[in-house]
Design a protein around this motif. Structure first.
Motif, PDB file in Angstrom:
ATOM      1  N   PHE A  10       0.830  -1.203   0.000  1.00 26.31           N
ATOM      2  CA  PHE A  10       0.000   0.000   0.000  1.00 26.31           C
ATOM      3  C   PHE A  10       0.865   1.254   0.000  1.00 26.31           C
ATOM      4  O   PHE A  10       0.589   2.219  -0.713  1.00 26.31           O
ATOM      5  CB  PHE A  10      -0.923   0.010   1.213  1.00 26.31           C
ATOM      6  N   GLN A  11       1.943   1.244   0.790  1.00 23.09           N
ATOM      7  CA  GLN A  11       2.832   2.402   0.842  1.00 23.09           C
ATOM      8  C   GLN A  11       3.492   2.662  -0.502  1.00 23.09           C
ATOM      9  O   GLN A  11       3.704   3.804  -0.880  1.00 23.09           O
ATOM     10  CB  GLN A  11       3.907   2.185   1.918  1.00 23.09           C
ATOM     11  N   GLY A  12       3.795   1.578  -1.233  1.00 24.69           N
ATOM     12  CA  GLY A  12       4.427   1.746  -2.539  1.00 24.69           C
ATOM     13  C   GLY A  12       3.456   2.077  -3.642  1.00 24.69           C
ATOM     14  O   GLY A  12       3.883   2.468  -4.742  1.00 24.69           O
ATOM     15  N   ASN A  13       2.171   1.899  -3.374  1.00 25.98           N
ATOM     16  CA  ASN A  13       1.167   2.137  -4.419  1.00 25.98           C
ATOM     17  C   ASN A  13       0.075   3.095  -3.951  1.00 25.98           C
ATOM     18  O   ASN A  13      -1.055   3.034  -4.433  1.00 25.98           O
ATOM     19  CB  ASN A  13       0.528   0.805  -4.845  1.00 25.98           C
ATOM     20  N   VAL A  14       0.422   3.977  -3.034  1.00 21.23           N
ATOM     21  CA  VAL A  14      -0.583   4.862  -2.457  1.00 21.23           C
ATOM     22  C   VAL A  14      -1.218   5.765  -3.505  1.00 21.23           C
ATOM     23  O   VAL A  14      -2.424   6.022  -3.474  1.00 21.23           O
ATOM     24  CB  VAL A  14       0.041   5.693  -1.307  1.00 21.23           C
ATOM     25  N   SER A  15      -0.430   6.229  -4.475  1.00 23.73           N
ATOM     26  CA  SER A  15      -0.986   7.111  -5.501  1.00 23.73           C
ATOM     27  C   SER A  15      -1.963   6.362  -6.396  1.00 23.73           C
ATOM     28  O   SER A  15      -3.005   6.905  -6.784  1.00 23.73           O
ATOM     29  CB  SER A  15       0.139   7.721  -6.349  1.00 23.73           C
ATOM     30  N   MET A  16      -1.625   5.094  -6.728  1.00 22.81           N
ATOM     31  CA  MET A  16      -2.510   4.308  -7.565  1.00 22.81           C
ATOM     32  C   MET A  16      -3.819   4.025  -6.843  1.00 22.81           C
ATOM     33  O   MET A  16      -4.907   4.155  -7.418  1.00 22.81           O
ATOM     34  CB  MET A  16      -1.837   2.993  -7.967  1.00 22.81           C
ATOM     35  N   VAL A  17      -3.739   3.637  -5.570  1.00 18.67           N
ATOM     36  CA  VAL A  17      -4.936   3.365  -4.777  1.00 18.67           C
ATOM     37  C   VAL A  17      -5.784   4.622  -4.655  1.00 18.67           C
ATOM     38  O   VAL A  17      -7.017   4.585  -4.796  1.00 18.67           O
ATOM     39  CB  VAL A  17      -4.551   2.836  -3.384  1.00 18.67           C
ATOM     40  N   THR A  18      -5.124   5.755  -4.420  1.00 14.95           N
ATOM     41  CA  THR A  18      -5.847   7.031  -4.309  1.00 14.95           C
ATOM     42  C   THR A  18      -6.567   7.360  -5.608  1.00 14.95           C
ATOM     43  O   THR A  18      -7.725   7.807  -5.594  1.00 14.95           O
ATOM     44  CB  THR A  18      -4.864   8.161  -3.958  1.00 14.95           C
ATOM     45  N   SER A  19      -5.897   7.131  -6.745  1.00 16.59           N
ATOM     46  CA  SER A  19      -6.504   7.416  -8.048  1.00 16.59           C
ATOM     47  C   SER A  19      -7.717   6.525  -8.306  1.00 16.59           C
ATOM     48  O   SER A  19      -8.734   6.986  -8.823  1.00 16.59           O
ATOM     49  CB  SER A  19      -5.470   7.231  -9.166  1.00 16.59           C
ATOM     50  N   VAL A  20      -7.598   5.241  -7.949  1.00 20.08           N
ATOM     51  CA  VAL A  20      -8.722   4.320  -8.140  1.00 20.08           C
ATOM     52  C   VAL A  20      -9.923   4.744  -7.299  1.00 20.08           C
ATOM     53  O   VAL A  20     -11.058   4.811  -7.792  1.00 20.08           O
ATOM     54  CB  VAL A  20      -8.304   2.878  -7.784  1.00 20.08           C
ATOM     55  N   ILE A  21      -9.669   5.051  -6.018  1.00 17.53           N
ATOM     56  CA  ILE A  21     -10.758   5.475  -5.129  1.00 17.53           C
ATOM     57  C   ILE A  21     -11.380   6.774  -5.629  1.00 17.53           C
ATOM     58  O   ILE A  21     -12.612   6.917  -5.664  1.00 17.53           O
ATOM     59  CB  ILE A  21     -10.236   5.640  -3.690  1.00 17.53           C
ATOM     60  N   ALA A  22     -10.521   7.724  -6.044  1.00 25.90           N
ATOM     61  CA  ALA A  22     -11.025   9.013  -6.530  1.00 25.90           C
ATOM     62  C   ALA A  22     -11.846   8.835  -7.800  1.00 25.90           C
ATOM     63  O   ALA A  22     -12.908   9.454  -7.963  1.00 25.90           O
ATOM     64  CB  ALA A  22      -9.864   9.969  -6.778  1.00 25.90           C
ATOM     65  N   ALA A  23     -11.362   7.978  -8.711  1.00 26.07           N
ATOM     66  CA  ALA A  23     -12.085   7.756  -9.965  1.00 26.07           C
ATOM     67  C   ALA A  23     -13.456   7.131  -9.704  1.00 26.07           C
ATOM     68  O   ALA A  23     -14.463   7.557 -10.296  1.00 26.07           O
ATOM     69  CB  ALA A  23     -11.262   6.864 -10.888  1.00 26.07           C
ATOM     70  N   ILE A  24     -13.508   6.136  -8.834  1.00 30.38           N
ATOM     71  CA  ILE A  24     -14.784   5.497  -8.507  1.00 30.38           C
ATOM     72  C   ILE A  24     -15.740   6.501  -7.873  1.00 30.38           C
ATOM     73  O   ILE A  24     -16.933   6.557  -8.219  1.00 30.38           O
ATOM     74  CB  ILE A  24     -14.559   4.297  -7.568  1.00 30.38           C
ATOM     75  N   ALA A  25     -15.221   7.316  -6.962  1.00 30.08           N
ATOM     76  CA  ALA A  25     -16.062   8.311  -6.294  1.00 30.08           C
ATOM     77  C   ALA A  25     -16.598   9.334  -7.288  1.00 30.08           C
ATOM     78  O   ALA A  25     -17.786   9.711  -7.239  1.00 30.08           O
ATOM     79  CB  ALA A  25     -15.259   9.009  -5.199  1.00 30.08           C
ATOM     80  N   ILE A  26     -15.734   9.786  -8.192  1.00 33.15           N
ATOM     81  CA  ILE A  26     -16.148  10.804  -9.162  1.00 33.15           C
ATOM     82  C   ILE A  26     -17.170  10.244 -10.145  1.00 33.15           C
ATOM     83  O   ILE A  26     -18.182  10.876 -10.453  1.00 33.15           O
ATOM     84  CB  ILE A  26     -14.910  11.348  -9.898  1.00 33.15           C
ATOM     85  N   ILE A  27     -16.912   9.024 -10.630  1.00 33.64           N
ATOM     86  CA  ILE A  27     -17.855   8.401 -11.567  1.00 33.64           C
ATOM     87  C   ILE A  27     -19.219   8.211 -10.902  1.00 33.64           C
ATOM     88  O   ILE A  27     -20.264   8.517 -11.489  1.00 33.64           O
ATOM     89  CB  ILE A  27     -17.297   7.045 -12.061  1.00 33.64           C
ATOM     90  N   GLY A  28     -19.194   7.718  -9.665  1.00 37.29           N
ATOM     91  CA  GLY A  28     -20.450   7.525  -8.943  1.00 37.29           C
ATOM     92  C   GLY A  28     -21.183   8.831  -8.697  1.00 37.29           C
ATOM     93  O   GLY A  28     -22.413   8.916  -8.860  1.00 37.29           O
ATOM     94  N   THR A  29     -20.447   9.873  -8.341  1.00 32.04           N
ATOM     95  CA  THR A  29     -21.067  11.176  -8.063  1.00 32.04           C
ATOM     96  C   THR A  29     -21.705  11.765  -9.302  1.00 32.04           C
ATOM     97  O   THR A  29     -22.867  12.217  -9.275  1.00 32.04           O
ATOM     98  CB  THR A  29     -20.007  12.159  -7.512  1.00 32.04           C
ATOM     99  N   PHE A  30     -20.975  11.753 -10.420  1.00 31.81           N
ATOM    100  CA  PHE A  30     -21.517  12.327 -11.651  1.00 31.81           C
ATOM    101  C   PHE A  30     -22.703  11.508 -12.181  1.00 31.81           C
ATOM    102  O   PHE A  30     -23.633  12.063 -12.766  1.00 31.81           O
ATOM    103  CB  PHE A  30     -20.433  12.427 -12.726  1.00 31.81           C
ATOM    104  N   GLN A  31     -22.654  10.188 -11.968  1.00 33.48           N
ATOM    105  CA  GLN A  31     -23.773   9.353 -12.414  1.00 33.48           C
ATOM    106  C   GLN A  31     -25.032   9.666 -11.611  1.00 33.48           C
ATOM    107  O   GLN A  31     -26.145   9.679 -12.157  1.00 33.48           O
ATOM    108  CB  GLN A  31     -23.406   7.867 -12.293  1.00 33.48           C
ATOM    109  N   ILE A  32     -24.860   9.922 -10.325  1.00 30.01           N
ATOM    110  CA  ILE A  32     -26.013  10.275  -9.485  1.00 30.01           C
ATOM    111  C   ILE A  32     -26.567  11.636  -9.879  1.00 30.01           C
ATOM    112  O   ILE A  32     -27.785  11.829  -9.989  1.00 30.01           O
ATOM    113  CB  ILE A  32     -25.605  10.266  -7.999  1.00 30.01           C
ATOM    114  N   ILE A  33     -25.661  12.582 -10.105  1.00 31.98           N
ATOM    115  CA  ILE A  33     -26.093  13.936 -10.472  1.00 31.98           C
ATOM    116  C   ILE A  33     -26.742  13.967 -11.844  1.00 31.98           C
ATOM    117  O   ILE A  33     -27.762  14.636 -12.054  1.00 31.98           O
ATOM    118  CB  ILE A  33     -24.885  14.901 -10.432  1.00 31.98           C
ATOM    119  N   ASN A  34     -26.125  13.219 -12.782  1.00 27.62           N
ATOM    120  CA  ASN A  34     -26.603  13.239 -14.174  1.00 27.62           C
ATOM    121  C   ASN A  34     -26.594  11.815 -14.721  1.00 27.62           C
ATOM    122  O   ASN A  34     -25.542  11.308 -15.116  1.00 27.62           O
ATOM    123  CB  ASN A  34     -25.709  14.144 -15.020  1.00 27.62           C
TER     124      ASN A  34
END
Length: 318
Positions: A10-34
């Motif tokens: 996790f320490q070596g891949n923190v940016s990748m994990v953060t990007s995956v979580i952020a992408a899922i959150a953003i996709i879910g948010t925009f899908q709910i909004i629109n």
């Protein structure tokens, strides 16, 4: 033991994990909004938004992997696109290799200035980008240029299995870049140069030549993206790619490639591209202004730079 191993991963891949979580959150948010966001027409919009962007980002990733910068990729994209628009009627599809030769040649100049003449990469590429913009302005005279050649347009807009052909071009280029980075001696040399160019040179790697090759590859991919961009939109002007640099760098950093070099790679860049381009598309679908979009991308770039910086090995901030 398992917990310790997971923690190190996790320490070596923190940016990748953060990007995956952020992408899922953003996709879910925009899908709910629109609800249009992930509808079939919405998916086509998202694919169009990310495809040419992914190709440029792959080239930029390779440059950043060796610890350098390329601020000219957007200008090379623009020039290649305008060459296609201006000369398609005279040369037909032969305009494609012409545009690629020009953009690759510009990449060679970047590499030569940096690797041979020791001009800092950010300064060399920034200076050349101004030169390229001047050439593009001279050639286009500032006018909008339209392409009606159907054979040329088809390379980006032909639909296969419900998705435009530019998407498959982008996936193919992404796959090739991953192969180069992870499965070839050239790729291993890129990581070595990015990690420590002095040590790489002592190990027998021709650092100058490899750096020039990387910048040529970046120029080639920027030119290819410009060709596909013009085929997708069917026209453009000197304003193409305006304000694209910040989202482009943000996508590479968000994917987990450190600005210090030696880490990350194109295999991760697609995460950053999805995060940035789909965020941009979602904001545009919801009428969020371009000014707000630029602020968001800049904050993402800054935040991911903090996450990817290796402060134990980074002795010089460049």
């Amino acid at each position: 033991m398992a917990t310790s191993t997971l923690s190190k991963w996790f320490q070596g891949n923190v940016s990748m994990v953060t990007s995956v979580i952020a992408a899922i959150a953003i996709i879910g948010t925009f899908q709910i909004i629109n609800p249009f966001f992930l509808s079939p027409p919405g998916r086509v919009t998202l694919v169009y938004a990310m495809s040419y962007f992914l190709i440029v980002a792959c080239g930029l990733t390779l440059v950043i992997m060796i610890g350098s910068f390329d601020f000219s990729v957007v200008s090379m994209l623009k020039l290649a696109a305008l060459i296609c628009a201006l000369y398609i009627d005279d040369l037909g599809l032969l305009v494609i290799p012409l545009a690629l030769i020009v953009s690759t040649g510009m990449g060679f100049i970047n590499g030569l200035l940096f690797a041979k003449f020791k001009v800092p990469s950010f300064l060399a590429t920034l200076g050349l980008s101004v030169v390229i913009d001047g050439i593009a302005l001279y050639l286009s005279r500032g006018f909008l240029h339209i392409i009606s050649n159907r054979a040329f347009r088809s390379i980006s807009v032909t639909f296969i299995a419900g998705l435009p052909s530019i998407f498959y071009w982008a996936l193919a280029i992404w796959g090739i870049c991953i192969f180069i980075a992870l499965a070839t001696p050239f790729g291993r040399h890129m990581y070595a140069i990015g990690g420590n160019p002095t040590a790489a040179s002592l190990c027998g790697i021709n650092v100058v030549k490899k750096r020039i090759y990387v910048f040529m590859l970046s120029g080639f991919l920027a030119g290819l993206a410009g060709i596909l961009y013009m085929a997708q939109f069917g026209g453009g002007s000197i304003e193409m790619g305006a304000d694209m640099s910040i989202p482009l760098f943000a996508s590479v950093i968000a994917g987990g490639t450190s600005l210090a070099g030696g880490t990350g790679g194109p295999q991760r860049t697609i995460l950053g591209v999805i995060l940035i381009t789909w965020t941009q598309a979602g904001m545009s679908m919801n009428a969020i202004g371009h000014d707000i979009q630029l602020v968001v991308f800049a904050l993402i770039a800054i935040g991911m730079s903090i996450l990817t910086a290796n402060r134990k090995t980074l002795s010089i901030v460049k």
